[in-house]
Design a protein around this motif. Structure first.
Motif, short mmCIF file in Angstrom:
data_model
loop_
_atom_site.label_atom_id
_atom_site.label_comp_id
_atom_site.label_asym_id
_atom_site.label_seq_id
_atom_site.Cartn_x
_atom_site.Cartn_y
_atom_site.Cartn_z
N GLN A 42 2.41 4.82 -4.68
CA GLN A 42 0.54 5.06 -3.42
C GLN A 42 0.74 4.70 -2.23
OE1 GLN A 42 -2.99 5.58 -5.70
NE2 GLN A 42 -3.66 3.49 -4.36
N LEU A 43 0.78 5.14 -1.57
CA LEU A 43 0.65 4.38 -0.39
C LEU A 43 -0.97 4.25 0.27
CD1 LEU A 43 2.57 3.61 2.11
CD2 LEU A 43 2.37 6.08 2.94
N ARG A 44 -1.35 3.11 0.51
CA ARG A 44 -2.59 3.45 1.13
C ARG A 44 -2.88 2.26 2.50
NH1 ARG A 44 -4.90 -0.89 -1.58
NH2 ARG A 44 -3.38 -1.67 -2.45
N VAL A 45 -3.87 2.99 3.46
CA VAL A 45 -3.70 1.81 5.14
C VAL A 45 -5.07 1.04 4.86
CG1 VAL A 45 -4.45 4.01 5.93
CG2 VAL A 45 -3.78 1.81 7.13
N GLN A 77 -7.93 3.86 2.84
CA GLN A 77 -7.99 4.90 2.62
C GLN A 77 -6.36 5.28 2.25
OE1 GLN A 77 -8.13 7.17 6.22
NE2 GLN A 77 -7.01 8.94 4.85
N ILE A 78 -6.15 6.12 1.31
CA ILE A 78 -4.83 6.83 0.17
C ILE A 78 -4.62 7.82 0.58
CG2 ILE A 78 -3.88 7.58 -1.38
CD1 ILE A 78 -6.18 5.73 -3.31
N PRO A 97 -1.02 11.04 8.37
CA PRO A 97 -2.01 10.53 9.04
C PRO A 97 -3.46 10.13 8.61
CG PRO A 97 -2.94 13.00 9.16
CD PRO A 97 -1.31 12.69 8.05
N PHE A 98 -3.81 9.13 10.01
CA PHE A 98 -5.10 8.29 9.14
C PHE A 98 -6.24 8.52 10.65
CE2 PHE A 98 -2.15 5.42 10.48
CZ PHE A 98 -2.70 4.15 11.05
N GLN A 99 -7.61 8.27 10.31
CA GLN A 99 -8.61 8.55 11.23
C GLN A 99 -9.37 7.23 11.35
OE1 GLN A 99 -9.47 11.21 13.96
NE2 GLN A 99 -11.38 10.86 13.07
#
Length: 403
Positions: A42-45, A77-78, A97-99
């Protein structure tokens, strides 16, 4: 571990100063095959911000460290789960992408340390989750810098300063009697510092100033010239270059940990500015003027010099929080020969924000091509003068380090 993480995960996020209230976009590039080999499922920010204060006390031979942390922002966020998304055909890299939007009322990034410490810090972190016994999660962490958003009044003041200040000025005066040796008659020096009459000075903006210096020699016979036999001006000769002045910004920070309070003092040497006069001259040196006294055979030589330059303050705006607040004082030293003859000017000043909060980007999260150059004529806010300890992550509260 570090090379493995760097190979599988890459954070694409512009290294710029951020403005409170701003919507930030970025992306994480994940090499899926390498992530699977490394057991990343799993990748999170995450975005974290906090105020951390530390006070050390001594009781006999025992040292106690008292710490208080106040969270400012806690966002997560995942971005990816194993088996939910795959790279395009022919590629091994999946772009995620993330925002997110910064809260509008965030205090500026800050750091001070001596016997006590205070930090307001923000970090963006990418976490690759690796379930299983004896497996540590992979992490990429980046410290970021944040400044408050400027009000309309602050932006107008900055624009006026950039275009050449034409508003009112404030004068700060200092005067001192001085003599060249231990004995003898006194001479006299007076200085008037003129600054734009503003309640707050925007950071990272050239602030013009004028320093008018007037000196008077001790009483001399009218036959004496304003220079001695070696051609040197009679004491006290005023400085004729702004580079001869000492310009410091003193900061006093109050650090609190519940009922305990300490103060941390820092002094920053301000860099040499550029001439602020309309004709580009940094100094106007007038010819010595003879001023007769009641005894017409005696008098004084009077000299006047006007120095024109600018000040720039690349420091955190003045701010007050629950456990940390700081104030500034501008200090000028006009040097004269001899012990204790320097003329000193001190003035409390308030530093304010100098950048507007840019509007939200257009398009999908992380995919917009909009830049600061498209939003603000001046581009992104300049970097704050933060010590290496801030960027090293010292005294940063990493929060849920295990998650």
């Amino acid at each position: 571990m570090a090379s493995s993480t760097a190979a599988a995960i890459a954070l694409r996020f512009p290294d710029l100063v951020r403005v409170a209230g701003e919507t930030l976009c970025g992306r994480v590039d994940l090499h899926v095959a390498l992530a699977q080999e490394d057991h990343i499922e799993q990748l999170r920010v995450k975005l974290r911000g906090s105020i951390t204060t530390k006070i050390t006390t001594q009781n006999g031979q025992t040292t106690y460290t008292h710490v208080q942390t106040i969270p400012l922002v806690h966002w997560s966020q995942i971005l990816w789960k194993q088996g939910t998304a795959f790279p395009e055909p022919g590629s091994h890299v999946l772009s995620c992408p993330f925002q997110f939007q910064l809260p509008a009322n965030l205090p500026p990034s800050f750091y001070c340390a001596s016997n006590s410490r205070g930090a307001i810090s923000y970090s963006l972190e990418v976490v690759g989750d690796r379930p299983g016994l004896f497996r540590l999660n992979r992490r990429l962490r980046r410290l970021i810098s944040v400044v408050p958003a400027a009000s309309q009044g602050q932006l107008l003041a900055k624009e006026s300063l950039n275009q050449g200040w034409s508003g009112p000025w404030r004068d700060i005066k200092a005067a001192e009697k001085m003599r060249q040796g231990i004995w003898g008659d006194y001479s006299f020096a007076r200085a008037t510092l003129s600054l734009p009459d503003l309640p707050s000075f925007p950071i990272a903006t050239p602030i013009p100033f004028t320093l008018h210096i007037m000196t008077e020699t001790k009483s001399v016979h009218r036959s004496e010239r304003p220079e001695d036999k070696h051609g040197k001006p009679l004491f006290p000769a005023p400085p004729t270059r702004s580079s001869e002045l000492t310009r410091d910004l003193h900061r006093q920070t109050e650090v609190r940990v519940r009922s305990r309070t300490r103060h941390v003092n820092d002094t920053f040497r301000l860099k040499q500015g550029i001439p602020s006069s309309g004709d580009g001259q940094s100094a106007v040196v007038n010819e010595p003027e003879w001023v007769p006294q009641e005894d017409k055979d005696r008098g004084i030589w009077r000299r006047t010099v006007q120095l024109n330059s600018t000040l720039v303050f690349p420091f955190a705006p003045t701010f007050k929080t629950e456990t940390l607040d700081w104030t500034y004082e501008l200090r000028f030293v006009v040097p004269f020969p001899g012990f204790g003859n320097n003329l000193k000017i001190r003035i409390p000043i308030h530093l304010g924000a100098g950048s507007a909060c840019p509007p939200p980007p257009i398009g999908a999260a992380g995919s917009s091509n909009i830049t600061y150059a498209d939003i603000l004529p001046a581009g992104p806010p300049p970097m704050l003068d933060l010590p290496p300890s801030y960027w090293a992550g010292e005294d940063h509260d990493w929060g849920d380090e295990k998650n």
